[in-house]
Write a protein that holds these residues in place. Structure first.
Motif, mmCIF file in Angstrom:
data_model
loop_
_atom_site.group_PDB
_atom_site.id
_atom_site.type_symbol
_atom_site.label_atom_id
_atom_site.label_comp_id
_atom_site.label_asym_id
_atom_site.label_seq_id
_atom_site.Cartn_x
_atom_site.Cartn_y
_atom_site.Cartn_z
ATOM 1 N N THR A 99 -4.326 5.429 4.731
ATOM 2 C CA THR A 99 -5.320 4.618 4.025
ATOM 3 C C THR A 99 -4.807 3.208 3.741
ATOM 4 N N LYS A 138 0.500 3.982 6.606
ATOM 5 C CA LYS A 138 0.644 5.395 6.955
ATOM 6 C C LYS A 138 -0.731 5.963 7.296
ATOM 7 N N ILE A 155 7.659 3.814 13.684
ATOM 8 C CA ILE A 155 7.115 2.648 12.980
ATOM 9 C C ILE A 155 7.504 1.368 13.725
ATOM 10 N N GLY A 194 -4.011 1.370 1.184
ATOM 11 C CA GLY A 194 -2.898 1.049 0.284
ATOM 12 C C GLY A 194 -1.552 1.599 0.715
ATOM 13 N N SER A 195 -1.523 2.300 1.837
ATOM 14 C CA SER A 195 -0.308 3.058 2.164
ATOM 15 C C SER A 195 0.636 2.269 3.062
ATOM 16 N N TRP A 196 1.023 1.050 2.608
ATOM 17 C CA TRP A 196 1.912 0.208 3.411
ATOM 18 C C TRP A 196 3.237 0.905 3.681
ATOM 19 N N LEU A 197 3.860 0.555 4.777
ATOM 20 C CA LEU A 197 5.054 1.278 5.229
ATOM 21 C C LEU A 197 6.338 0.488 5.090
ATOM 22 N N VAL A 198 6.324 -0.751 5.539
ATOM 23 C CA VAL A 198 7.568 -1.530 5.604
ATOM 24 C C VAL A 198 7.264 -2.995 5.344
ATOM 25 N N GLU A 199 8.324 -3.757 5.162
ATOM 26 C CA GLU A 199 8.168 -5.197 5.243
ATOM 27 C C GLU A 199 9.379 -5.766 5.965
ATOM 28 N N PRO A 249 4.637 -6.610 9.982
ATOM 29 C CA PRO A 249 5.188 -5.392 9.378
ATOM 30 C C PRO A 249 4.445 -4.965 8.115
ATOM 31 N N ARG A 250 4.086 -5.934 7.270
ATOM 32 C CA ARG A 250 3.486 -5.573 5.990
ATOM 33 C C ARG A 250 2.082 -4.986 6.152
ATOM 34 N N GLY A 268 -2.115 16.243 -5.368
ATOM 35 C CA GLY A 268 -0.689 16.501 -5.213
ATOM 36 C C GLY A 268 -0.394 18.000 -5.181
#
Ligand SMILES: Cc1cc2nc3c(=O)[nH]c(=O)nc-3n(C[C@H](O)[C@H](O)[C@H](O)COP(=O)(O)OP(=O)(O)OC[C@H]3O[C@@H](n4cnc5c(N)ncnc54)[C@H](O)[C@@H]3O)c2cc1C
Lengths: 320, 477
Positions: free
Chosen positions: B461, B459, B443, B463-468, B454-455, B280
């Motif tokens: 990697t 983005k 997106i 685990g980097s889900w964007l939307v649902e 969608p799920r 970070g």
């Protein structure tokens, strides 16, 4: 449509661009509105108080959808699937710019789930949800409308208020008064660190807005020029600019502004005798020595008719 | 992934692994690249500053030598791959009268080390400096020519396209976890079954030490964080840095760097961090970078972004390029930190030579590569010939960077399956407004064009889900 030459190109079909278009049409001009998205309404689409008006005007006005203004070698052009067009007389009505994390002092990870307001709205308008547990950073008319929309779909929604808004926020939406400091989450956002404590959320919608004109050679209107959350003020700004633009005599008086107020427009043609003065929460202001009071968030002031430049400032007892 | 045995398997599709594959694909070999992520370049190679370096102390280190060697190869690499690269000088600027005394000393040292290697070193007076760089405040400078800035995203994707065209198998979403030996064959155990190869190149970036340790390697990686700030306008024409002090510095390196797409980068900073995950951006690092450069340059434009990268350094700080202690059939590239981008083409040549020494036959291939035809981007068309614009080229999704629907379609056609895959290929969202008008729409387009649920969109990697989907009934806790 090619029969009459376009006299004004308005960039952006939000409330301001459309209302300006109507004001100019009413004054006999031929106007075209270019909108980069495939819908009109900008950030006002969720606003039930004005969507009716937006729909009504968009039926009367020549709107090109998916037509985008971009900078090209020093000038502004409109790009669409039918080609590139130059603009002679344009007006910028592209709305607010959303502040970026870095300018808000937000640091930490850069995970998925951090969206600028407009991007989140685009997702919602296409039937997608930006997340499940959603924090909206910024407390104002548009963030409340977005929060209400998302809670209709049973998302858990928080509004994080960095200032102390006077906006009335519905009871089902939890408000946290704080600034956002650090984002955590290696992949998707998981935690938002605040001034005090932190919030577990998978989504942050940044909704802190700045007026911004990306095409400075063209005059701005609406949120490209003014930070206001009052649609009435936007409609007034469009009307005043239309008076200016339709004036035969393009000479100007300048407006000088002092203190925490916004004044529109910044220059007045001889046709324009009014000024929009915005001061959220109201108060008293002074125009060339005369005092006016504002009861809502804004007022229209009659400009003094002599030819001098105008000076508008916050009225303070000791200053007169 | 069953019985095929590759001649060479390369683990990691960063700039190093891709350049190794590209170099080896010129020979008659069957090659696979094994990459954990869904797309190339999501490791260390996405968080750097994009500079092709010259000066790299300590001067006798492997990385210093390979930087010079790699730097020279870049003209050829960028030409062959048609990657945007601009040669420019670096200016080391004296900011006080006291520092003026250092100018002749630094000049003499750099001239001695780099002059003989063909890099022009000279002294720039205060007056000349003002003409060269009107935004820079300084008394004088040492100029070193032969640096460059490169479109490092384009480099990654052109390498990908070119490797594909030459028949390299790209195995994404596949994590290498360990090795087994079956006679002459190395079996790589991965998250998706085993892959057989006769030779293995471990170019796994941050995790290269972990993989090396599976066959006896003893190098360990120490991680350093580098934070970079991005401004939305060009502030300089050269790379500008404060004159180094001769004392070993605690805060080292970094400069003011013009990018090929019109931004300016400040940085990177340099701090040791505890773990590979600890990437970070910290407020201290931002303040550090600002403090370092704010007196050097007049700020033009708006600060739009801070990003960070992790340097995988070895304990002694140098690159480690070696055979595995168990077998010469495995080559480990560990600690390829800055200037690893610069050195990468040289590393590729060295790896090819080491493989040959280990018994791999390198015979120039007679297969002609498939021609890859690169569609001109809308941004380029607008700059070159606006009257060419029509159809999807005219549907602009990102007005700041002038990215169109046609560009996004092309990116997806070339293998973008994630949002960052689109962003890195097109530069969508990298301009002044930082994605406000384009990210949401991109997106939506990605979802529609790939037909993915969608799920499942990410983005970068996994685990980097964007939307649902926006539906009332689907929310579960
Ligand atoms: C802040 C910063 C600034 C920099 N600036 C510069 C610069 O200006 N100039 C310069 O020359 N250099 C610079 N560098 C250095 C440069 O970025 C690196 O040296 C270079 O990118 C390393 O590339 P790589 O291919 O070795 O690593 P990576 O890009 O990390 O590639 C390794 C790949 O391996 C994959 N992988 C890892 N483990 C596994 C596994 N078990 N199975 C399958 N795949 C795996 C990863 O997902 C990754 O894609 C900078 C570095 C940093 C951090």
């Amino acid at each position: 449509m090619k029969s009459r030459e376009i006299e004004f190109h308005i960039v952006g079909a939000g409330l301001s661009g459309l209302s300006l278009a109507r004001e100019l049409i009413d004054r006999g001009f031929n106007v075209r509105v270019s909108e980069m998205r495939d819908r009109v309404g900008g950030i006002s689409v969720l606003d039930s108080e004005v969507v009716g008006l937006i729909e009504e005007i968009s039926l009367e006005v020549n709107v090109s959808l998916q037509a985008t203004a971009v900078k090209l070698g020093g000038s502004t052009v409109i790009v669409s699937s039918s080609g590139v067009e130059t603009i002679d007389r344009g007006v910028v009505a592209v709305g607010f710019r959303t502040a970026t994390p870095i300018e808000l002092g937000i640091v930490g990870d850069r995970p998925a789930g951090v969206y600028p307001f407009h991007a989140a709205l685009d997702l919602i308008m296409s039937g997608l949800s930006p997340g499940r547990t959603i924090a909206i950073y910024g407390a104002h008319r548009y963030s409340v409308l977005l929060a209400e929309k998302l809670s209709e779909y049973s998302r858990r929604v928080y509004i994080i208020d960095p200032g102390s808004t006077t906006e009335i926020i519905p009871k089902n939406i939890e408000v946290i008064r704080s600034k956002v400091r650090v984002l955590k989450g290696p992949h998707r956002l998981s935690e938002i660190k605040l001034d005090k404590g932190s919030l577990e959320a998978d989504t942050l919608i940044i909704s802190i807005f700045k007026p911004w004109n990306p095409f400075p050679e063209l005059p701005p209107v609406g949120h490209a020029a003014l930070e206001t959350y009052n649609p009435g003020a936007l409609l007034e700004a469009s009307r005043l600019l239309a008076v200016n633009l339709s004036c035969e005599e393009q000479t100007y008086r300048r407006v000088k502004v002092e203190g925490e107020i916004q004044v529109f427009p910044k220059t007045l043609t001889p046709c324009l005798r009014e000024l929009l003065v915005i001061k959220p929460g109201g108060g008293r202001i002074e125009v060339n020595g005369r005092v006016y009071s504002i009861s809502g968030d804004y007022t229209i002031v009659r400009a003094p008719e002599n030819s001098r430049d105008l000076r508008v400032r916050v009225f303070e007892v000791w200053s007169s | 992934m069953e019985s095929k045995t590759y001649d060479v398997a390369i683990i990691g599709a960063g700039v190093v692994g891709l350049l190794v594959a590209y170099e080896l694909s010129k020979f008659d070999l069957s090659i696979a690249i094994v990459e954990r992520e869904a797309e190339p370049g999501f490791g260390v190679s996405k968080g750097h500053a994009g500079v092709i370096h010259v000066v790299q102390p300590p001067f006798n280190s492997l990385k210093s030598i390979l930087a010079i060697y790699g730097n020279r190869l870049y003209d050829k690499v960028s030409r062959e791959l048609k990657v945007d690269m601009v040669r420019l000088p670096a200016l080391l600027v004296a900011r006080s009268r006291a520092q003026l005394a250092l100018i002749p000393v630094i000049y003499a040292i750099l001239k001695l080390v780099y002059g003989v290697r063909g890099f022009k070193v000279s002294i720039v007076t205060g007056e000349e400096l003002r003409l060269l760089e009107p935004n820079i405040e300084g008394y004088a400078a040492v100029m070193v020519e032969g640096y460059s800035v490169i479109d490092s995203f384009e480099l990654i994707y052109r390498l990908l396209d070119e490797c594909r065209a030459r028949g390299v198998d790209l195995l994404f979403n596949t994590e290498a976890r360990g090795f087994r030996f079956e006679d002459d064959i190395i079996v790589i155990e991965t998250s998706r079954g085993s892959i057989k190869a006769r030779y293995v190149v471990n170019s796994a970036g941050l995790d290269s030490d972990i993989l090396a340790s599976k066959t006896g390697g003893s190098e360990r990686i120490k991680t350093f964080l580098g934070v970079m700030l991005v401004f939305d306008t060009l502030q300089v024409k050269s790379i500008v840095a404060p004159l180094p002090s001769l004392r070993p510095a605690k805060t080292k390196g970094g400069g003011i760097i013009p990018t090929v797409w019109g931004n300016t980068i400040w940085g990177p900073s340099f701090t040791i961090v505890a773990s590979r995950e600890d990437r970070g951006v910290r407020a201290e690092d931002i303040i550090d970078v600002i403090r370092r450069f704010k007196e050097l340059v007049k700020i033009k434009g708006r600060l739009i972004k801070a990003y960070s990268g992790i340097r995988p350094s070895t304990i002694n700080g140098d690159f480690s390029i070696s055979y595995s202690p168990l077998t010469k059939r495995i080559i480990n590239l560990v600690g390829i930190e800055s200037p690893g981008l610069t050195a990468a083409p040289a590393i590729a040549l060295i790896v090819a030579k080491m493989l040959r020494d280990a018994g791999l036959k390198l015979v120039a291939t007679r297969r002609a590569p498939h021609r890859t035809i690169h569609a001109l981007s809308t941004r380029a068309k607008l700059a070159l010939n606006p009257s060419d614009i029509s159809g999807y080229d005219g549907v602009v999704i990102c007005p700041c960077m002038r990215v169109s629907l046609a560009d996004i379609i092309e990116a997806i056609k070339r293998g973008a399956s994630t949002l960052d895959g689109i962003i890195f290929r097109t530069k969508l969202g990298m301009g002044s407004c930082q994605g406000q008008h384009c990210i949401g729409r991109a997106i939506v387009i990605l979802q529609k064009l790939t037909g993915a649920s969608p799920r499942s969109l990410t983005k970068n990697t996994s685990g980097s889900w964007l939307v649902e989907e926006l539906r009332v009934d689907r929310v579960e806790e």
